[in-house]
Design a protein around this motif. Structure first.
Motif, PDB file in Angstrom:
ATOM      1  N   GLU A 218       0.783  -1.435   0.183  1.00 43.46           N
ATOM      2  CA  GLU A 218       0.180  -0.420  -0.006  1.00 43.46           C
ATOM      3  C   GLU A 218       0.442   1.417   0.047  1.00 43.46           C
ATOM      4  N   ASN A 219       0.170   1.686  -0.350  1.00 39.77           N
ATOM      5  CA  ASN A 219       0.856   3.757  -0.943  1.00 39.77           C
ATOM      6  C   ASN A 219       2.172   3.237  -1.297  1.00 39.77           C
ATOM      7  N   GLN A 221       3.723   3.068  -5.274  1.00 47.29           N
ATOM      8  CA  GLN A 221       3.451   3.114  -7.056  1.00 47.29           C
ATOM      9  C   GLN A 221       4.606   2.277  -8.220  1.00 47.29           C
ATOM     10  N   LYS A 223       1.231  -0.062  -7.377  1.00 43.24           N
ATOM     11  CA  LYS A 223       0.828  -1.165  -5.880  1.00 43.24           C
ATOM     12  C   LYS A 223       1.674  -2.563  -5.563  1.00 43.24           C
ATOM     13  N   GLU A 224       1.464  -2.731  -7.359  1.00 39.98           N
ATOM     14  CA  GLU A 224       1.768  -4.841  -7.228  1.00 39.98           C
ATOM     15  C   GLU A 224       2.702  -4.705  -8.236  1.00 39.98           C
TER      16      GLU A 224
END
Length: 585
Positions: A218-219, A221, A223-224
């Motif tokens: 999370e938070n 970029q 995210k995955e």
């Protein structure tokens, strides 16, 4: 360029696809893997074990032979209509889901099991009904679930070395952005991955971002971030397929498991690279790196006052970056986590969390890590031409008297420049000055290993102080020294570390002062063996350990290595008479 842009869109589409699930199968297309030496040794074994996520397995896992299945399916009359769709579903937009017969959404263990059982067995039955050779068609579990499969994996990771990288880059020579065909970055503006616009903006190795597993943070970029396996299969195989589709005779890369990961295929890739890459081609992967650099802490080091003069501590290490690049297959050989400076964020003098609290000193001197200076050098020392001496020596940095081999102090003027440099943080603004200082400091290093003139080296040495049941041993001393020099003649590394004419001598005369006339072995090793504890072996044991240990480490025992007429094999460790003629009684 139209083809290039179309291929780029296909590649970027795969970037979005591959984050969803595992890449389980690929069409065979026109390319086929080389036949393995034995069907029992395979690179395409996929272990189907997803059910373990739902609890203890009631049956053994399934060893699925991926290339065997795609080859069989490729022979089907209408296979071209479905290709990957034979085993992989697609969504309403035509995007293929990479899990087997899965829409990419979580399913129950029961549904996952039924997916495999119903689809695999029904496919086998359809082929059997058509009179074709196929897999198990009954419902006996052991037909697929075999705890002792009769195949074993010979899968090997594939390394995109400099020659293979050169071949790939050559295919993009006319493209506006040849690096961006493979390398991408995250665009804050679009919120998506995009081709790296310039060579100096290429993040480096895929492994810097893509780890062993897909990560979701999370938070961050993006995210995955897909695992390296998913990213590599998505990029490479899709590109190879798209290239093959562009024309019947267009050369392309493998699309099978064995094509990239089979030992025979990897050998063929290496042999092709040697043929395809022109002699003298510039294989350097340019990322704005310097030819020379100073290995030093990135932040300012507060000088101490010693005898009224500033002292910044251990001198920084002048480093010939270009030379080391030429000796490494990839940047990851040293820069294992990022292309940035080792000391900038990861390995500080005190150690930080980002670098696993491994200090700069630890990172450079860890003999057990091949990414470190000492560790990489230790690997080189295992070569037969080096191992004769280094196998019995202390591994790593050695005593403090060896520090100057890397931490070159230089003359007074260069020492002053070093102190001034260490008083400033390392940055792009200081890089040119540091490169110039490194080049000057390295100018005094030897490029080749030399020793004393041949006439100063005894032709033979007779070892007879322990002669009793055997005649004295006559050691071909000069011949041995020359053979050692021949083994190091092309090694700049050996030249730099064998800094004096006596350095080669210390391979045998290991703990005596460096000299043209070193003391006899018996000056340190006692001739009579006693029961008293001693760190030094007795004289006979010292001779045997040194001579036989060298023969073993270099792998030359029992072999004729001399080119002289009538030369005999180097004695094996158990061949007493090979060194000592038996006395006549």
């Amino acid at each position: 360029m139209k083809n290039g842009k179309r291929r780029m869109r296909q590649l970027l589409a795969v970037l979005a696809i591959c984050g969803i699930g595992g890449l389980s199968a690929l069409p065979i297309g026109r390319a086929t893997a080389a036949q393995p030496a034995s069907d029992k040794q395979r690179a395409d074994i996929v272990t189907i074990d997803e059910m373990k996520a739902y609890g203890k397995l009631s049956q053994p896992t399934v060893a699925f032979l991926h290339d065997k299945h795609t080859t069989a399916l490729g022979k089907q009359k209408d296979f071209y209509k479905k290709e990957c769709g034979t085993c992989h579903l697609s969504n309403k937009d035509g995007v293929m889901q990479l899990g087997y017969m899965s829409e990419g959404k979580p399913v129950s263990g029961e549904k996952l099991r039924d997916n495999y059982h119903n689809n695999c067995i029904s496919c086998h039955k359809d082929m059997a009904a058509a009179g074709q050779k196929t897999g198990p068609t009954d419902v006996q579990c052991k037909g697929c679930h075999n705890a002792t499969p009769d195949v074993a994996s010979n899968w090997q990771p594939i390394v995109v070395d400099k020659r293979l990288h050169y071949r790939h880059a050559a295919t993009q020579e006319k493209a506006d952005n040849k690096c961006g065909a493979c390398h991408h970055i995250f665009s804050e503006k679009t919120g998506k991955t995009a081709p790296a616009p310039k060579p100096e903006e290429v993040p480096g190795s895929c492994s810097y971002c893509h780890g062993e597993k897909t990560t979701v943070v999370e938070n961050r970029q993006p995210k995955e971030i897909r695992s390296l396996r998913l990213a590599a299969h998505g990029e490479c195989v899709t590109c190879h397929k798209a290239t093959a589709a562009a024309g019947k005779d267009v050369p392309t890369g493998p699309v099978t498991c064995a094509g990239c990961h089979g030992p025979l295929d990897q050998k063929a890739i290496a042999e092709t690279s040697l043929k395809k890459v022109p002699q003298g081609a510039d294989l350097r992967i340019k990322r704005g790196q310097p030819d020379y650099a100073m290995v030093r802490p990135a932040e300012v080091q507060t000088s101490l006052a010693v005898a009224g003069k500033p002292y910044a501590g251990m001198p920084a290490v002048p480093f010939d970056h270009k030379y080391h690049e030429a000796k490494s297959e990839t940047c990851v050989s040293c820069h294992h986590a990022a292309l940035s400076s080792c000391s900038a964020k990861c390995h500080t003098p005190a150690g930080v969390k980002e670098g696993g609290f491994v200090t700069l000193e630890g990172a450079m001197h860890n003999v057990g890590a091949t990414q470190s200076c000492a560790g990489c050098h230790a690997v080189v020392q295992k070569k037969p031409e080096c191992a004769g001496c280094h196998d019995a020596m202390q591994k790593g940095i050695g005593g403090v008297d060896k520090c100057g081999s890397c931490h070159v102090p230089g003359d007074a003027a260069l020492q002053e420049a070093m102190t001034s440099m260490m008083a400033k943080p390392a940055s792009a603004d200081t890089a040119a000055a540091e490169a110039d200082l490194a080049k000057k400091l390295l100018a005094g290093k030897r490029d080749a290993t030399t020793t004393f003139p041949a006439e100063d080296i005894p032709q033979t040495v007779t070892i007879g102080s322990l002669s009793k049941d055997y005649e004295p041993s006559v050691l071909p001393h000069r011949q041995i020294v020359q053979a050692m020099l021949d083994g190091m003649k092309d090694s700049k590394l050996a030249g730099a570390f064998h800094a004096t004419d006596a350095a080669v001598c210390q391979g045998c005369h290991h703990n005596s002062p460096a000299s043209k006339t070193p003391p006899r072995c018996g000056n340190c090793h006692q001739a009579v063996e006693t029961t008293a504890a001693s760190a030094r072996p007795a004289l006979k044991a010292a001779y045997h350990n040194q001579c036989m240990g060298c023969h073993k480490a270099m792998g030359i025992e029992g072999k004729v290595v001399s080119k002289a007429p009538g030369a005999k094999p180097v004695p094996a460790a158990t061949d007493c008479a090979g060194c000592h003629k038996e006395k006549k009684k």
